[in-house]
Design an enzyme around this catalytic site. Structure first.
Site, short mmCIF file in Angstrom:
data_model
loop_
_atom_site.label_atom_id
_atom_site.label_comp_id
_atom_site.label_asym_id
_atom_site.label_seq_id
_atom_site.Cartn_x
_atom_site.Cartn_y
_atom_site.Cartn_z
N PRO A 170 0.81 -1.34 0.05
CA PRO A 170 0.13 0.13 -0.06
C PRO A 170 0.80 1.23 -0.21
O PRO A 170 1.59 1.68 1.01
CB PRO A 170 -0.97 -0.08 1.21
CG PRO A 170 0.09 -1.18 1.91
CD PRO A 170 0.98 -2.06 1.03
N ASP B 89 5.93 2.26 1.75
CA ASP B 89 5.14 1.10 2.19
C ASP B 89 4.38 1.29 3.56
O ASP B 89 4.92 1.10 4.66
CB ASP B 89 5.90 -0.32 2.10
CG ASP B 89 4.99 -1.42 2.16
OD1 ASP B 89 3.85 -1.41 2.67
OD2 ASP B 89 5.62 -2.39 1.81
N HIS B 90 2.91 1.51 3.42
CA HIS B 90 2.31 1.80 4.87
C HIS B 90 2.24 0.76 5.63
O HIS B 90 1.93 0.94 6.92
CB HIS B 90 0.83 2.45 4.46
CG HIS B 90 0.56 3.33 5.49
ND1 HIS B 90 0.68 3.30 6.62
CD2 HIS B 90 -0.17 4.77 5.08
CE1 HIS B 90 0.08 4.53 7.21
NE2 HIS B 90 -0.08 5.35 6.33
N ARG B 91 2.60 -0.58 5.31
CA ARG B 91 2.58 -1.63 6.33
C ARG B 91 3.72 -1.57 7.28
O ARG B 91 3.68 -2.32 8.41
CB ARG B 91 2.88 -2.93 5.37
CG ARG B 91 1.43 -3.37 4.69
CD ARG B 91 1.78 -4.59 3.64
NE ARG B 91 3.02 -4.34 2.76
CZ ARG B 91 3.44 -5.28 1.95
NH1 ARG B 91 2.90 -6.55 2.09
NH2 ARG B 91 4.55 -5.02 1.22
N ILE B 92 4.82 -0.78 6.53
CA ILE B 92 6.11 -0.65 7.80
C ILE B 92 6.30 0.67 8.04
O ILE B 92 6.50 0.87 9.34
CB ILE B 92 7.26 -1.06 6.82
CG1 ILE B 92 7.00 -2.47 6.00
CG2 ILE B 92 8.63 -1.27 7.47
CD1 ILE B 92 8.16 -2.76 5.16
#
Length: 379
Positions: free
Chosen positions: A178, A351-354
């Site tokens: 994302p 990367d919005h997951r990280i």
């Protein structure tokens, strides 16, 4: 005893290879360690080193032709050895490939100008038949385009191995990670002056570029923000102890990203020399596969092309990529006065997951501070 030499898998993603040049001809003696041919993979042009001794008895792929991994590339054996059995086997395999399109369909495709590798066959075992050509022709109206001089003729080229790999990699990144984007403007007046001062003391071949300074600053900032130097895995986040910066390089048919390893531990001059070398070898496709692997962060600079602002797709498994725009003249406020200055916009794709917004912002402000007072990167 004669031995079949197959198309080697020279990279982990290689499915087919193109023979760029044969260094031996039929009848030549070959020894272990000789470079038999130059082969283009989906990543680079590599020397194919032979590991057998003998005489080159047969070449199965012409220069400029491609074949799949493990297909017959050549046959090496003893002088005068009978290889008729191996040749008949090779010819049968070739005939099998030719039967994937019927003679009628092949003739139609040639007349209309359709590359057959763009057509999916509906016949037995995926064989291309007349119906497939007719369907393709109706869909794209190729017949009218090719035979009506008042209309444009569409030119079609099959995907190169590199372009297919890039498409797969970027599609996977864009629709898996994302993305979100953070933009910051940097006053680079001091960076311009630093570069000028350094280059006055260096030879022409050793001169430092703005990109060299940016990459050095990027690595120092990553050292202070280790949570950006990370990769997403299915069960965990990996925080890398090393800082390896990938440098996006435009080449024919696509993009390569040579990696400068342990960038934070290298001097500005070392970084500059390594980038020059790897960019040159990337453009000639002589870079080795291991030299474009294991980056932890990537920098893409289109400023040299006059692009003021852009966003990039993350080079997974990196968690972010920095897009560097052009240095522009504009009015800026300094000491409560308006004057003409030099600014540069950079964009961090995250990367919005990280990387959360505050994490990415903190990293960008650290980078901004370094580039606005760049003498600190030399300390």
């Amino acid at each position: 005893m004669a031995e079949i030499i197959s198309m080697p898998q020279l990279s982990d993603t290689m499915e087919e290879g193109t023979v760029i040049k044969w260094n031996k001809k039929v009848g030549d003696k070959v020894s272990e360690g000789d470079i038999l041919a130059e082969i283009e993979t989906d990543k680079a042009i590599q020397d194919f080193e032979i590991d057998v001794n003998g005489i080159l008895l047969f070449i199965g792929v012409k220069e400029g032709e491609k074949t799949r991994v493990n297909d017959t590339l050549a046959i090496i054996g003893e002088e005068g050895e009978d290889i008729s059995f191996l040749l008949s086997k090779f010819k049968k395999n070739k005939e099998k490939e030719r039967r994937f399109i019927s003679p009628v369909a092949k003739k139609m495709a040639k007349k209309i100008g359709i590359p057959i590798n763009q057509i999916k066959g509906s016949g037995e075992k995926g064989r291309i038949i007349k119906r497939d050509i007719e369907t393709y022709e109706k869909t794209f109206d190729i017949k009218n385009l090719n035979h009506n001089k008042n209309k444009e003729v569409i030119t079609r080229y099959p995907h190169s191995s590199m372009r297919k790999r890039i498409a797969t990699h970027l599609t996977n990144s864009k629709f898996t990670a994302p993305h979100y984007y953070l933009v910051i403007e940097i006053n680079v007046g001091e960076m311009i002056q630093l570069r000028k001062n350094l280059n006055e003391k260096l030879s022409i071949e050793d001169r430092i570029s703005f990109n060299d300074i940016i990459i050095k600053a990027v690595s120092i900032s990553l050292k202070n923000h280790t949570n950006v130097n990370a990769s997403w895995k299915k069960e965990e986040i990996i925080y890398h102890p090393h800082i390896n910066i990938g440098v996006a390089v435009s080449v024919k048919d696509g993009l390569l990203v040579p990696v400068i390893r342990n960038t934070d531990q290298k001097s500005l001059l070392q970084i500059s020399k390594e980038i020059k070398d790897k960019v040159l070898r990337s453009k000639s496709r002589k870079i080795q596969p291991e030299e474009i692997e294991n980056s932890t962060f990537t920098v893409s600079n289109l400023g040299m092309y006059g692009i003021e602002f852009f966003t990039s797709i993350i080079n997974i498994p990196n968690s972010s990529i920095l897009s560097v725009g052009a240095i522009m003249e504009k009015p800026i406020v300094k000491d409560s006065k308006i004057e003409i200055g030099h600014v540069m916009k950079v964009t961090l794709s995250c990367d919005h997951r990280i990387i959360d917004g505050t994490t990415g912002s903190s990293y960008l402000h650290s980078l901004k501070n370094l580039l606005e007072d760049p003498i600190t990167i030399l300390v």
